[in-house]
Design a protein around this motif. Structure first.
Motif, PDB file in Angstrom:
ATOM      1  N   TYR A  59       0.958  -1.319  -0.099  1.00  0.00           N
ATOM      2  CA  TYR A  59       0.096  -0.092   0.389  1.00  0.00           C
ATOM      3  C   TYR A  59       0.756   1.081   0.225  1.00  0.00           C
ATOM      4  CZ  TYR A  59      -4.165   3.297   0.912  1.00  0.00           C
ATOM      5  OH  TYR A  59      -4.964   4.044   0.828  1.00  0.00           O
ATOM      6  N   PRO A  60       1.688   1.684   1.165  1.00  0.00           N
ATOM      7  CA  PRO A  60       2.444   2.750   0.694  1.00  0.00           C
ATOM      8  C   PRO A  60       3.736   2.444  -0.712  1.00  0.00           C
ATOM      9  CG  PRO A  60       3.378   1.482   2.271  1.00  0.00           C
ATOM     10  CD  PRO A  60       2.294   0.488   1.576  1.00  0.00           C
ATOM     11  N   THR A  61       3.756   2.269  -1.363  1.00  0.00           N
ATOM     12  CA  THR A  61       4.216   1.986  -2.888  1.00  0.00           C
ATOM     13  C   THR A  61       2.942   2.667  -3.641  1.00  0.00           C
ATOM     14  OG1 THR A  61       5.741   0.581  -2.060  1.00  0.00           O
ATOM     15  CG2 THR A  61       5.749   1.084  -4.241  1.00  0.00           C
ATOM     16  N   LEU A  62       1.540   1.670  -3.763  1.00  0.00           N
ATOM     17  CA  LEU A  62       0.890   1.337  -4.354  1.00  0.00           C
ATOM     18  C   LEU A  62       0.579   3.061  -4.647  1.00  0.00           C
ATOM     19  CD1 LEU A  62      -0.677  -1.548  -3.962  1.00  0.00           C
ATOM     20  CD2 LEU A  62       0.562  -0.936  -6.188  1.00  0.00           C
ATOM     21  N   VAL A  63      -0.190   3.456  -3.283  1.00  0.00           N
ATOM     22  CA  VAL A  63      -0.502   5.429  -2.542  1.00  0.00           C
ATOM     23  C   VAL A  63       0.412   6.227  -3.975  1.00  0.00           C
ATOM     24  CG1 VAL A  63      -0.602   7.250  -1.397  1.00  0.00           C
ATOM     25  CG2 VAL A  63      -0.833   4.533  -0.952  1.00  0.00           C
ATOM     26  N   ASN A  64       1.457   5.698  -3.889  1.00  0.00           N
ATOM     27  CA  ASN A  64       2.714   6.671  -4.561  1.00  0.00           C
ATOM     28  C   ASN A  64       2.169   6.797  -6.500  1.00  0.00           C
ATOM     29  OD1 ASN A  64       2.887   8.398  -2.308  1.00  0.00           O
ATOM     30  ND2 ASN A  64       5.315   6.653  -2.256  1.00  0.00           N
ATOM     31  N   GLU A  65       2.163   5.184  -7.074  1.00  0.00           N
ATOM     32  CA  GLU A  65       1.863   5.197  -7.800  1.00  0.00           C
ATOM     33  C   GLU A  65       0.643   4.823  -8.560  1.00  0.00           C
ATOM     34  OE1 GLU A  65       3.605   1.104  -7.747  1.00  0.00           O
ATOM     35  OE2 GLU A  65       5.583   2.043  -7.337  1.00  0.00           O
ATOM     36  N   MET A  66      -0.266   5.188  -7.863  1.00  0.00           N
ATOM     37  CA  MET A  66      -1.802   4.924  -8.281  1.00  0.00           C
ATOM     38  C   MET A  66      -2.198   5.501  -9.357  1.00  0.00           C
ATOM     39  SD  MET A  66      -5.361   5.045  -5.933  1.00  0.00           S
ATOM     40  CE  MET A  66      -3.893   5.134  -4.215  1.00  0.00           C
ATOM     41  N   VAL A  67      -1.609   6.917  -9.844  1.00  0.00           N
ATOM     42  CA  VAL A  67      -2.138   7.577 -10.977  1.00  0.00           C
ATOM     43  C   VAL A  67      -1.466   6.774 -12.291  1.00  0.00           C
ATOM     44  CG1 VAL A  67      -2.530   9.407  -9.998  1.00  0.00           C
ATOM     45  CG2 VAL A  67       0.006   8.633 -10.541  1.00  0.00           C
ATOM     46  N   TYR A  68      -0.901   6.172 -11.615  1.00  0.00           N
ATOM     47  CA  TYR A  68       0.137   5.615 -13.492  1.00  0.00           C
ATOM     48  C   TYR A  68      -1.068   4.177 -13.952  1.00  0.00           C
ATOM     49  CZ  TYR A  68       3.625   8.366 -12.488  1.00  0.00           C
ATOM     50  OH  TYR A  68       4.152   9.810 -12.123  1.00  0.00           O
ATOM     51  N   ARG A  69      -1.817   3.806 -12.682  1.00  0.00           N
ATOM     52  CA  ARG A  69      -2.546   2.925 -12.556  1.00  0.00           C
ATOM     53  C   ARG A  69      -1.612   1.689 -12.828  1.00  0.00           C
ATOM     54  NH1 ARG A  69      -7.609   5.062 -16.442  1.00  0.00           N
ATOM     55  NH2 ARG A  69      -7.991   5.928 -15.293  1.00  0.00           N
ATOM     56  N   PRO A  70      -0.517   1.107 -12.082  1.00  0.00           N
ATOM     57  CA  PRO A  70       0.037  -0.053 -12.460  1.00  0.00           C
ATOM     58  C   PRO A  70      -0.632  -1.625 -12.613  1.00  0.00           C
ATOM     59  CG  PRO A  70      -0.108   0.203  -9.999  1.00  0.00           C
ATOM     60  CD  PRO A  70      -1.077   1.420 -10.580  1.00  0.00           C
ATOM     61  N   MET A  71      -0.203  -2.133 -13.435  1.00  0.00           N
ATOM     62  CA  MET A  71      -0.897  -3.018 -14.077  1.00  0.00           C
ATOM     63  C   MET A  71      -1.571  -4.401 -13.073  1.00  0.00           C
ATOM     64  SD  MET A  71      -2.723  -5.620 -16.025  1.00  0.00           S
ATOM     65  CE  MET A  71      -2.504  -3.861 -17.259  1.00  0.00           C
ATOM     66  N   ASP A  72      -0.259  -4.877 -11.128  1.00  0.00           N
ATOM     67  CA  ASP A  72      -0.380  -5.698 -10.521  1.00  0.00           C
ATOM     68  C   ASP A  72      -1.622  -5.034  -9.653  1.00  0.00           C
ATOM     69  OD1 ASP A  72       0.942  -3.318  -9.365  1.00  0.00           O
ATOM     70  OD2 ASP A  72       2.737  -4.744  -8.296  1.00  0.00           O
ATOM     71  N   ALA A  73      -1.824  -3.552  -9.334  1.00  0.00           N
ATOM     72  CA  ALA A  73      -2.435  -2.610  -8.596  1.00  0.00           C
ATOM     73  C   ALA A  73      -4.066  -3.594  -9.581  1.00  0.00           C
ATOM     74  CB  ALA A  73      -2.535  -1.980  -8.612  1.00  0.00           C
ATOM     75  N   LEU A  74      -4.163  -3.729 -10.776  1.00  0.00           N
ATOM     76  CA  LEU A  74      -5.588  -3.642 -11.146  1.00  0.00           C
ATOM     77  C   LEU A  74      -5.848  -5.370 -12.017  1.00  0.00           C
ATOM     78  CD1 LEU A  74      -4.816  -1.380 -15.065  1.00  0.00           C
ATOM     79  CD2 LEU A  74      -6.080  -1.113 -12.748  1.00  0.00           C
ATOM     80  N   ILE A  75      -4.774  -5.927 -11.607  1.00  0.00           N
ATOM     81  CA  ILE A  75      -5.371  -7.624 -11.267  1.00  0.00           C
ATOM     82  C   ILE A  75      -6.055  -7.228  -9.805  1.00  0.00           C
ATOM     83  CG2 ILE A  75      -4.078  -9.552 -11.392  1.00  0.00           C
ATOM     84  CD1 ILE A  75      -2.112  -8.312 -13.590  1.00  0.00           C
ATOM     85  N   VAL A  76      -4.854  -7.566  -9.324  1.00  0.00           N
ATOM     86  CA  VAL A  76      -5.587  -7.371  -7.753  1.00  0.00           C
ATOM     87  C   VAL A  76      -6.949  -6.702  -7.664  1.00  0.00           C
ATOM     88  CG1 VAL A  76      -4.946  -7.006  -5.356  1.00  0.00           C
ATOM     89  CG2 VAL A  76      -3.447  -7.982  -6.885  1.00  0.00           C
ATOM     90  N   ALA A  77      -6.574  -6.133  -8.101  1.00  0.00           N
ATOM     91  CA  ALA A  77      -8.157  -5.836  -7.636  1.00  0.00           C
ATOM     92  C   ALA A  77      -9.222  -5.674  -8.617  1.00  0.00           C
ATOM     93  CB  ALA A  77      -8.286  -3.528  -7.776  1.00  0.00           C
ATOM     94  N   THR A  78      -9.085  -6.619  -9.564  1.00  0.00           N
ATOM     95  CA  THR A  78      -9.230  -7.198 -10.238  1.00  0.00           C
ATOM     96  C   THR A  78     -10.524  -8.606  -9.623  1.00  0.00           C
ATOM     97  OG1 THR A  78      -9.164  -6.527 -12.099  1.00  0.00           O
ATOM     98  CG2 THR A  78     -10.394  -8.491 -12.691  1.00  0.00           C
ATOM     99  N   ILE A  79      -9.534  -9.320  -8.694  1.00  0.00           N
ATOM    100  CA  ILE A  79     -10.047 -10.607  -8.501  1.00  0.00           C
ATOM    101  C   ILE A  79     -10.565 -10.299  -6.652  1.00  0.00           C
ATOM    102  CG2 ILE A  79      -8.587 -12.291  -6.769  1.00  0.00           C
ATOM    103  CD1 ILE A  79      -6.470 -12.314  -8.216  1.00  0.00           C
ATOM    104  N   MET A  80      -9.831  -8.917  -5.990  1.00  0.00           N
ATOM    105  CA  MET A  80     -10.694  -8.985  -4.751  1.00  0.00           C
ATOM    106  C   MET A  80     -12.389  -8.405  -5.269  1.00  0.00           C
ATOM    107  SD  MET A  80      -7.808  -6.082  -3.327  1.00  0.00           S
ATOM    108  CE  MET A  80      -9.195  -5.405  -1.588  1.00  0.00           C
ATOM    109  N   LEU A  81     -12.186  -7.967  -6.758  1.00  0.00           N
ATOM    110  CA  LEU A  81     -13.598  -7.163  -6.963  1.00  0.00           C
ATOM    111  C   LEU A  81     -14.812  -8.878  -7.256  1.00  0.00           C
ATOM    112  CD1 LEU A  81     -15.541  -5.457  -7.905  1.00  0.00           C
ATOM    113  CD2 LEU A  81     -15.051  -5.378 -10.454  1.00  0.00           C
ATOM    114  N   VAL A  82     -13.684  -9.428  -7.794  1.00  0.00           N
ATOM    115  CA  VAL A  82     -14.582 -10.465  -8.271  1.00  0.00           C
ATOM    116  C   VAL A  82     -14.772 -10.959  -6.590  1.00  0.00           C
ATOM    117  CG1 VAL A  82     -14.911 -12.791  -9.166  1.00  0.00           C
ATOM    118  CG2 VAL A  82     -13.916 -10.711 -10.486  1.00  0.00           C
ATOM    119  N   LEU A  83     -14.257 -11.539  -5.887  1.00  0.00           N
ATOM    120  CA  LEU A  83     -14.467 -12.340  -4.526  1.00  0.00           C
ATOM    121  C   LEU A  83     -15.363 -11.862  -3.868  1.00  0.00           C
ATOM    122  CD1 LEU A  83     -10.786 -13.561  -4.246  1.00  0.00           C
ATOM    123  CD2 LEU A  83     -12.574 -15.211  -4.953  1.00  0.00           C
TER     124      LEU A  83
END
Length: 140
Positions: free
Chosen positions: A108-132
């Protein structure tokens, strides 16, 4: 099994031995603790006293992952209390939910700073979390 003379569920025969295995009961107990302990530690300010700097979202992610895993281990796909041993797909979903949310918690501390760039790892994890999340809501 339901008795052949009477089709009511009052006559369900339980298998020999304990109705719920000890290993799954222990897993359910540990997951239940992991849902409630991180927020309690957060409210008591224990991380700060130990010199650990955490975002509130990290604490929520730990609990959220445990809650999703708890639902998949204890409630089956029909929305009923899980049979003595949850199916393999429920166990995989529980582990995937834990892994996805705990990944977010640790990164999370790293993702907060990278959020505007939409990192692929965060999008994949967010999709998994949404489905579950949607599936666990459907089950409950």
């Amino acid at each position: 099994m339901v008795s052949s003379e009477n089709n009511s569920l009052d006559e369900v025969e339980l298998p020999e031995g304990p109705s719920r295995r000890k290993d799954v009961t222990v897993i359910i107990s540990v997951l239940s603790l992991l849902v409630f302990l991180p927020p309690i530690f957060w409210v008591l300010d224990i991380p700060r006293r130990l010199g650990i700097a955490l975002y509130t979202e990290q604490v929520v992610a730990f609990s959220y992952g445990a809650a999703i895993a708890l639902i998949f281990v204890s409630v089956n796909a029909r929305g009923l209390v899980s049979s003595p041993r949850p199916p393999l797909y429920d166990s995989v979903a529980a582990l995937l939910g834990l892994a996805a949310t705990w990944y977010i918690a640790f990164r999370y501390p790293t993702l907060v700073n990278e959020m505007v760039y939409r990192p692929m790892d965060a999008l994949i994890v967010a999709t998994i979390m949404l489905v579950l999340t949607l599936e666990s809501i459907r089950r409950t």
